[in-house]
Design a protein around this motif. Structure first.
Motif, PDB file in Angstrom:
ATOM      1  N   LYS A 199       0.978  -1.035   0.212  1.00 48.37           N
ATOM      2  CA  LYS A 199       0.506  -0.179   0.557  1.00 48.37           C
ATOM      3  C   LYS A 199       0.462   1.231   0.136  1.00 48.37           C
ATOM      4  O   LYS A 199       2.384   1.294   0.781  1.00 48.37           O
ATOM      5  CB  LYS A 199      -1.055  -0.187   1.143  1.00 48.37           C
ATOM      6  CG  LYS A 199      -2.012  -0.965   0.892  1.00 48.37           C
ATOM      7  CD  LYS A 199      -2.819  -0.841   2.523  1.00 48.37           C
ATOM      8  CE  LYS A 199      -3.788   0.250   2.517  1.00 48.37           C
ATOM      9  NZ  LYS A 199      -4.435   0.154   3.733  1.00 48.37           N
ATOM     10  N   GLY A 200      -0.009   1.769  -0.928  1.00 48.75           N
ATOM     11  CA  GLY A 200       1.535   3.256  -0.832  1.00 48.75           C
ATOM     12  C   GLY A 200       2.313   3.436  -1.755  1.00 48.75           C
ATOM     13  O   GLY A 200       2.980   4.419  -1.678  1.00 48.75           O
ATOM     14  N   ASP A 201       2.936   2.324  -2.540  1.00 48.65           N
ATOM     15  CA  ASP A 201       4.246   2.139  -3.711  1.00 48.65           C
ATOM     16  C   ASP A 201       2.920   3.432  -4.828  1.00 48.65           C
ATOM     17  O   ASP A 201       2.109   3.037  -5.317  1.00 48.65           O
ATOM     18  CB  ASP A 201       4.381   0.770  -3.970  1.00 48.65           C
ATOM     19  CG  ASP A 201       4.442  -0.243  -3.220  1.00 48.65           C
ATOM     20  OD1 ASP A 201       5.222   0.392  -2.896  1.00 48.65           O
ATOM     21  OD2 ASP A 201       4.727  -1.380  -3.371  1.00 48.65           O
ATOM     22  N   GLU A 202       4.659   3.714  -5.607  1.00 47.09           N
ATOM     23  CA  GLU A 202       4.063   4.253  -6.600  1.00 47.09           C
ATOM     24  C   GLU A 202       4.323   3.543  -7.584  1.00 47.09           C
ATOM     25  O   GLU A 202       5.059   2.366  -7.794  1.00 47.09           O
ATOM     26  CB  GLU A 202       5.594   5.753  -6.653  1.00 47.09           C
ATOM     27  CG  GLU A 202       5.491   7.030  -5.527  1.00 47.09           C
ATOM     28  CD  GLU A 202       5.874   7.621  -6.186  1.00 47.09           C
ATOM     29  OE1 GLU A 202       7.013   7.210  -7.112  1.00 47.09           O
ATOM     30  OE2 GLU A 202       5.597   8.729  -5.396  1.00 47.09           O
ATOM     31  N   VAL A 203       3.326   3.199  -8.762  1.00 47.31           N
ATOM     32  CA  VAL A 203       2.543   2.258  -9.279  1.00 47.31           C
ATOM     33  C   VAL A 203       2.803   3.615 -11.042  1.00 47.31           C
ATOM     34  O   VAL A 203       2.232   4.291 -11.127  1.00 47.31           O
ATOM     35  CB  VAL A 203       2.048   1.202  -9.279  1.00 47.31           C
ATOM     36  CG1 VAL A 203       2.474   0.643  -8.012  1.00 47.31           C
ATOM     37  CG2 VAL A 203       0.566   2.059  -9.078  1.00 47.31           C
ATOM     38  N   ALA A 204       3.468   2.586 -12.327  1.00 47.92           N
ATOM     39  CA  ALA A 204       3.032   2.801 -13.499  1.00 47.92           C
ATOM     40  C   ALA A 204       2.197   1.435 -14.228  1.00 47.92           C
ATOM     41  O   ALA A 204       2.282   0.751 -13.950  1.00 47.92           O
ATOM     42  CB  ALA A 204       4.215   3.216 -14.199  1.00 47.92           C
ATOM     43  N   VAL A 205       0.808   2.319 -14.450  1.00 46.57           N
ATOM     44  CA  VAL A 205       0.627   0.720 -15.488  1.00 46.57           C
ATOM     45  C   VAL A 205       0.909   1.505 -16.882  1.00 46.57           C
ATOM     46  O   VAL A 205       0.915   2.157 -17.769  1.00 46.57           O
ATOM     47  CB  VAL A 205      -1.349   1.589 -15.460  1.00 46.57           C
ATOM     48  CG1 VAL A 205      -1.430   0.966 -17.033  1.00 46.57           C
ATOM     49  CG2 VAL A 205      -1.752   1.639 -14.102  1.00 46.57           C
ATOM     50  N   LEU A 206       1.049   0.613 -17.299  1.00 49.51           N
ATOM     51  CA  LEU A 206       1.586   0.223 -18.728  1.00 49.51           C
ATOM     52  C   LEU A 206       0.570  -0.636 -19.644  1.00 49.51           C
ATOM     53  O   LEU A 206      -0.235  -1.761 -19.378  1.00 49.51           O
ATOM     54  CB  LEU A 206       3.135  -0.623 -19.085  1.00 49.51           C
ATOM     55  CG  LEU A 206       4.349  -0.038 -18.210  1.00 49.51           C
ATOM     56  CD1 LEU A 206       5.040  -0.740 -17.953  1.00 49.51           C
ATOM     57  CD2 LEU A 206       4.764   1.137 -18.675  1.00 49.51           C
ATOM     58  N   PRO A 207       0.643  -0.497 -21.333  1.00 51.99           N
ATOM     59  CA  PRO A 207       2.010   0.398 -21.586  1.00 51.99           C
ATOM     60  C   PRO A 207       1.178   2.134 -22.004  1.00 51.99           C
ATOM     61  O   PRO A 207       1.994   2.576 -22.781  1.00 51.99           O
ATOM     62  CB  PRO A 207       0.710   0.247 -23.521  1.00 51.99           C
ATOM     63  CG  PRO A 207       0.041  -0.730 -23.336  1.00 51.99           C
ATOM     64  CD  PRO A 207      -0.736  -1.233 -22.136  1.00 51.99           C
ATOM     65  N   SER A 208       0.118   2.843 -21.029  1.00 53.67           N
ATOM     66  CA  SER A 208      -0.203   3.810 -21.274  1.00 53.67           C
ATOM     67  C   SER A 208       0.977   4.297 -20.726  1.00 53.67           C
ATOM     68  O   SER A 208       0.691   6.103 -21.394  1.00 53.67           O
ATOM     69  CB  SER A 208      -1.612   4.203 -20.597  1.00 53.67           C
ATOM     70  OG  SER A 208      -1.490   3.813 -19.171  1.00 53.67           O
TER      71      SER A 208
END
Length: 418
Positions: free
Chosen positions: A256-265
């Motif tokens: 919880k709280g982790d910075e994440v990226a959504v791929l491929p966007s």
């Protein structure tokens, strides 16, 4: 080293036709007392009908009707047994060359591979083929059993000659741990019990080796990869604002709280909550199945991947793959296939064949773009949409693909991303 009896070892058996794989597994089950009474009674009765003096050990694994009629193994037969030291899942794979695809299937999740060699025949093409596949699949342990030693008078010289043959060609492969055991599956020598006929052999029995192999996790714990399988949008009034992304964590750890990226966007956010069932948890790791919610409303669908913001795979539309062609029909030049990678399905094309591998010499054959059944080749694949890939050696889950024929829906190839 003390081994926990909760540890599970998955191992596959492979070899050429009539090398004794099914008999070996039957011997393991029989001598380790891992056979139910009703199963033993059934196999004993069948053995008697066939005119065998004792129990035909191979019948414990050759369950398919076609196999029993032909006396061969044509499918992957999975068997489970437990000893006081360890639990086991065995994948008994076929020896015939036309069933190499089944060997790929059985070996894909294995911690170890047991390769059988007939002491009378030595190293042959199928030995090399199965060893090469085990190397491609990055199986950490290889146990080479020289079987039917009773038919060569338990000769140490024959065993040493075959060991030298195997070491000569396997030196070209990336094998981490290779062990050699002289056995007779039929007579029981060095399978579960130590052989009295080969006192020149100082090593352990096959069961002893399997019970003491170190099992290292093949899950990548560093690179966080979460392929989205489905989006959860409950219709109830209580959860009308809930939007969860469900799937199985392929590798790494999420908190919880982790910075994440959504791929491929490429859109970024933070993990708002992690749920398993109806329970909210603080962290999750591979291979758990969970649902994530994010602090921001992002358009995410099946096939997208949620990764750590500072640790991302390289989205790619063109990449190299070591491909095992599994289909009876040859690959069609530049034909379109469906490629399945984690939860993502896209259309793809085999752009070119870089080289094929000669199984006998392990030399590269260039200039031949054809792919026939059981061919192993390095190919370039191009997809219609970028995939979030890792190399197979870094991450089994995000480094493997299968190709599916659009017309027949048959799986035609399996590959490891380089």
């Amino acid at each position: 080293m003390e081994i926990s009896n909760n540890q599970l070892l998955r191992f596959t058996t492979a070899g050429s036709v009539d090398d004794g794989k099914s008999t070996l597994i039957g011997r393991l089950l029989y001598d380790s007392k891992s056979i139910f009474e009703d199963q033993l009674a059934s196999v004993t009765a069948t053995s008697s009908k066939k005119g065998h003096e004792g129990v035909d050990l191979a019948l414990f694994t050759d369950g398919l009707k076609d196999e029993r009629e032909q006396g061969i193994t044509i499918d992957v037969a999975y068997r489970y047994f437990t000893t006081p030291k360890r639990k086991f899942i065995i994948a008994d794979t076929p020896g015939h060359i036309q069933y190499t695809r089944n060997m790929v299937t059985g070996a894909s999740t294995a911690n170890a591979a047991v390769i059988l060699i007939d002491a009378r025949n030595g190293v042959i093409e199928q030995t090399k083929r199965h060893s090469f596949i085990a190397s491609l699949l990055n199986i950490p342990h290889l146990v080479v059993c020289v079987n039917k030693m009773d038919l060569v008078e338990y000769s140490e010289g024959v065993f040493n000659k075959i060991t030298a043959q195997f070491e000569e060609f396997s030196s070209k492969l990336l094998m981490k741990d290779v062990r050699f055991i002289p056995i007779s599956a039929l007579e029981g020598d060095n399978v579960v019990n130590k052989s009295k006929n080969m006192d020149w052999y100082a090593g352990g029995t096959l069961l002893n080796v399997l019970e003491t192999l170190h099992i290292s996790s093949d899950i990548n714990k560093i690179d966080a990869r979460f392929p989205v399988q489905t989006v959860l949008r409950p219709q109830s009034e209580e959860f009308r604002d809930y939007r969860g992304y469900a799937g199985r964590i392929a590798s790494g750890i999420y908190r919880k709280g982790d910075e994440v990226a959504v791929l491929p966007s490429g859109f970024t956010s933070k993990i708002k909550s992690i749920n398993t069932g109806e329970v909210e948890i603080e962290e999750a790791f591979a291979p758990m199945s969970v649902a994530l919610t994010l602090e921001d409303d992002i358009d995410i669908s099946r096939g997208d991947m949620i990764v750590k913001k500072n640790n991302q795979p390289e989205p790619s539309q063109e990449f190299d793959v070591m491909l095992c062609w599994l289909n009876n029909d040859a690959a069609k030049p530049r034909a379109k296939y469906v490629i399945q990678h984690t939860s993502n399905e896209e259309r793809a094309m085999i752009k070119s064949v870089v080289y094929k591998v000669d199984i006998n010499s392990y030399e590269r054959e260039e200039g031949d773009d054809s792919l026939q059944m059981n061919d192993i080749a390095r190919v370039k694949i191009r997809t219609t949409r970028r995939l979030m890939i890792d190399s197979y050696r870094d991450n089994r889950n995000t480094g493997s693909i299968i190709l599916i024929d659009e017309g027949t829906n048959e799986t035609v190839a399996a590959g490891m991303i380089i």
